[in-house]
Motif scaffolding. Structure first.
Motif, PDB file in Angstrom:
ATOM      1  N   ILE A 283       0.913  -1.180  -0.046  1.00 53.20           N
ATOM      2  CA  ILE A 283      -0.096  -0.128  -0.020  1.00 53.20           C
ATOM      3  C   ILE A 283       0.974   1.319   0.048  1.00 53.20           C
ATOM      4  O   ILE A 283       1.754   1.617   0.731  1.00 53.20           O
ATOM      5  N   ASN A 284       0.743   1.847  -1.079  1.00 55.51           N
ATOM      6  CA  ASN A 284       1.629   3.415  -0.829  1.00 55.51           C
ATOM      7  C   ASN A 284       0.755   4.413  -0.297  1.00 55.51           C
ATOM      8  O   ASN A 284       1.323   5.096   0.522  1.00 55.51           O
ATOM      9  N   ARG A 285      -0.408   4.448  -0.443  1.00 49.62           N
ATOM     10  CA  ARG A 285      -1.042   5.550   0.129  1.00 49.62           C
ATOM     11  C   ARG A 285      -2.704   5.330   0.174  1.00 49.62           C
ATOM     12  O   ARG A 285      -3.098   4.210  -0.558  1.00 49.62           O
ATOM     13  N   ILE A 286      -3.131   6.235   1.207  1.00 47.01           N
ATOM     14  CA  ILE A 286      -4.995   5.570   1.313  1.00 47.01           C
ATOM     15  C   ILE A 286      -5.394   6.866   1.296  1.00 47.01           C
ATOM     16  O   ILE A 286      -5.095   7.920   1.842  1.00 47.01           O
ATOM     17  N   SER A 287      -6.521   7.018   0.683  1.00 39.61           N
ATOM     18  CA  SER A 287      -7.844   8.160   0.695  1.00 39.61           C
ATOM     19  C   SER A 287      -8.937   7.629   1.181  1.00 39.61           C
ATOM     20  O   SER A 287      -9.714   6.605   0.563  1.00 39.61           O
ATOM     21  N   GLU A 292     -15.799   3.345   2.573  1.00 37.98           N
ATOM     22  CA  GLU A 292     -14.616   2.663   1.367  1.00 37.98           C
ATOM     23  C   GLU A 292     -13.449   3.642   1.661  1.00 37.98           C
ATOM     24  O   GLU A 292     -13.461   4.520   2.248  1.00 37.98           O
ATOM     25  N   GLU A 293     -12.243   2.869   1.109  1.00 34.81           N
ATOM     26  CA  GLU A 293     -11.093   3.569   1.084  1.00 34.81           C
ATOM     27  C   GLU A 293     -10.492   3.368  -0.246  1.00 34.81           C
ATOM     28  O   GLU A 293     -10.770   2.111  -0.852  1.00 34.81           O
ATOM     29  N   LEU A 294      -9.931   4.421  -0.973  1.00 34.36           N
ATOM     30  CA  LEU A 294      -9.287   4.410  -1.959  1.00 34.36           C
ATOM     31  C   LEU A 294      -7.923   3.929  -1.954  1.00 34.36           C
ATOM     32  O   LEU A 294      -7.123   4.981  -0.912  1.00 34.36           O
ATOM     33  N   VAL A 295      -7.387   2.836  -2.138  1.00 31.29           N
ATOM     34  CA  VAL A 295      -6.136   2.619  -1.666  1.00 31.29           C
ATOM     35  C   VAL A 295      -5.218   2.220  -3.023  1.00 31.29           C
ATOM     36  O   VAL A 295      -5.395   1.634  -3.875  1.00 31.29           O
ATOM     37  N   TYR A 296      -4.094   2.893  -3.025  1.00 32.33           N
ATOM     38  CA  TYR A 296      -3.054   2.932  -4.013  1.00 32.33           C
ATOM     39  C   TYR A 296      -2.060   2.171  -3.726  1.00 32.33           C
ATOM     40  O   TYR A 296      -1.121   2.247  -2.834  1.00 32.33           O
ATOM     41  N   LEU A 297      -2.172   1.005  -4.660  1.00 34.13           N
ATOM     42  CA  LEU A 297      -1.148  -0.295  -4.412  1.00 34.13           C
ATOM     43  C   LEU A 297       0.106  -0.097  -5.448  1.00 34.13           C
ATOM     44  O   LEU A 297      -0.110   0.242  -6.757  1.00 34.13           O
ATOM     45  N   ASP A 298       1.051  -0.732  -5.013  1.00 35.54           N
ATOM     46  CA  ASP A 298       2.139  -0.857  -5.852  1.00 35.54           C
ATOM     47  C   ASP A 298       1.884  -2.345  -6.524  1.00 35.54           C
ATOM     48  O   ASP A 298       2.124  -3.291  -5.822  1.00 35.54           O
ATOM     49  N   PHE A 299       1.703  -2.404  -7.868  1.00 38.75           N
ATOM     50  CA  PHE A 299       1.204  -3.695  -8.170  1.00 38.75           C
ATOM     51  C   PHE A 299       1.820  -3.867  -9.701  1.00 38.75           C
ATOM     52  O   PHE A 299       1.784  -3.048 -10.713  1.00 38.75           O
ATOM     53  N   TYR A 300       3.017  -4.750  -9.592  1.00 36.94           N
ATOM     54  CA  TYR A 300       3.625  -5.175 -10.632  1.00 36.94           C
ATOM     55  C   TYR A 300       4.618  -3.925 -11.075  1.00 36.94           C
ATOM     56  O   TYR A 300       4.581  -3.566 -12.058  1.00 36.94           O
ATOM     57  N   GLU A 315      -2.960   0.088   6.466  1.00 36.01           N
ATOM     58  CA  GLU A 315      -2.263   1.086   6.727  1.00 36.01           C
ATOM     59  C   GLU A 315      -1.173   1.460   5.441  1.00 36.01           C
ATOM     60  O   GLU A 315      -0.840   0.345   4.776  1.00 36.01           O
ATOM     61  N   GLU A 316      -0.786   2.792   5.355  1.00 32.06           N
ATOM     62  CA  GLU A 316       0.236   2.806   4.428  1.00 32.06           C
ATOM     63  C   GLU A 316       1.456   2.210   4.539  1.00 32.06           C
ATOM     64  O   GLU A 316       1.992   2.031   5.907  1.00 32.06           O
ATOM     65  N   GLY A 317       2.103   1.491   3.629  1.00 34.04           N
ATOM     66  CA  GLY A 317       2.986   0.783   3.790  1.00 34.04           C
ATOM     67  C   GLY A 317       3.136  -0.728   4.004  1.00 34.04           C
ATOM     68  O   GLY A 317       3.951  -1.563   3.935  1.00 34.04           O
ATOM     69  N   GLN A 318       1.764  -1.067   4.255  1.00 33.84           N
ATOM     70  CA  GLN A 318       1.505  -2.523   4.657  1.00 33.84           C
ATOM     71  C   GLN A 318       1.429  -3.281   3.351  1.00 33.84           C
ATOM     72  O   GLN A 318       1.222  -3.102   2.204  1.00 33.84           O
TER      73      GLN A 318
END
Length: 344
Positions: A283-287, A292-300, A315-318
């Protein structure tokens, strides 16, 4: 009234505003012409009402060819982005004005105006002038004025764009209610995909003067025929992910090992999983968005947006693992054409 457009084109010099357009709009339905600015949707509307003539092709209302029929012979009602109410006339006089033009007796046209005013919920405002009305009230008066002629077709060109966000929500529900009660075939032009999906029986999505895809809103959303449709519909927008060997292996997309393909995944398609084969992401960041939460993921190695339930205590970094729901996962070739996933 059923509307049929057959091989319709409209050229302005060398510009093809509408190009060989074919569709059928069903009687009694609310149909949205949807697309980005400049795609030709308002040009289609202007050809339907007779303001402009097509360069080629035919327009049918039921079985009648109206291609060359003047506007006043088409029995249509129009509602524009600019409501164009007469400032010196009261609400009652504005609504009844089309019947005054037809020389309907004053008492009869005012009685009819009061009936229509009640339908659109402005019957308590009949003695006010347009300057004394809110934007939503002016919109209702404009709709009433279009309906008083008992049109066979109602054409609406970006009718909600001048309203604030809350009023737009209210008025699109009202337009839907009014259309259902009257049963008039309604063509609604908009560039707002949320507006189109919430209000319409069906959507005709356009780009560069062409019909790209038509059908029920959920069919376009869940089964886009090309990347333009997938990317135009949806908020937050679909994630576009470039192909990699690791992605092909983990997602079991063996049929796409050769060739130039890419994956698009809707944010709501992601779900947290404890499956051993689930894809690991950071998880890079969360809004936060309420439940609900917009979760920005490091995906490939690419950042993607996922909509996840806020009760997951993220949590961010998780590090988390995700899988995908059945709807909202698409593969397109290099030309943006949808590809069937055979092993799905």
């Amino acid at each position: 009234m059923k509307i049929t457009l057959k091989n319709i084109s409209k050229h302005f010099g060398n510009t093809k505003a509408v190009d060989n357009f074919n569709c059928q709009m069903n009687d009694g339905h609310l149909i949205c012409l949807l697309g980005p600015s400049g795609c030709g949707k308002s040009t289609i509307l202007n050809m339907l009402c007779g303001i402009i003539k097509p360069t080629s092709g035919q327009i049918f209302f039921d079985d009648e060819d109206v291609t060359n029929l003047p506007p006043d012979m088409r029995n249509i009602g129009m509602v524009f982005q600019n409501y164009a109410l007469y400032p010196h006339l009261t609400v009652l006089e504005n609504i009844s004005f089309p019947l005054e033009i037809k020389k309907v007796p004053k008492k009869e046209r005012h009685e009819k105006a009061k009936e229509i005013a009640k339908l659109v919920k402005v019957d308590s405002l009949l003695n006010r002038f347009p300057a004394e009305l809110s934007g939503g009230q002016q919109q209702r008066v404009a709709i009433a004025r279009a309906l008083i002629k008992n049109p066979k077709i109602l054409l609406m060109d970006e009718p909600l764009s001048n309203l604030d966000a809350r009023l737009r929500l209210e008025m699109r529900e009202e337009i839907r209610r009014i259309q259902k009660e009257t049963g008039v075939t309604t063509i609604f032009v908009t560039h707002d995909q949320e507006e189109a999906m919430s209000i319409s029986d069906s959507i005709i999505l356009m780009k560069d003067g062409l019909l790209i895809q038509e059908g029920l809103s959920q069919d376009l959303y869940n089964k886009p025929n090309c990347s333009f449709v997938a990317e135009f519909l949806g908020n937050p927008p679909v994630n576009k992910i470039q192909k990699s060997d690791e992605l092909l292996k983990d997602l079991q997309l063996n049929d796409f090992a050769s060739g130039d393909f890419y994956v698009e995944i809707r944010p709501e398609c992601f779900k947290i999983s404890e499956n051993q084969k689930a894809i690991k992401c950071k998880i890079n960041r969360i809004s936060k968005m309420g439940k609900e939460e917009l979760v920005y993921l490091d995906f490939y190695g690419q950042e993607v947006c996922a909509i996840l339930q806020s009760d997951d205590d993220l949590e961010e970094g998780q590090q988390i693992s995700v899988e995908f729901k059945q709807k909202g996962f698409f593969v397109f070739n290099k030309d943006g054409i949808f590809q069937e996933i055979k092993n799905a």
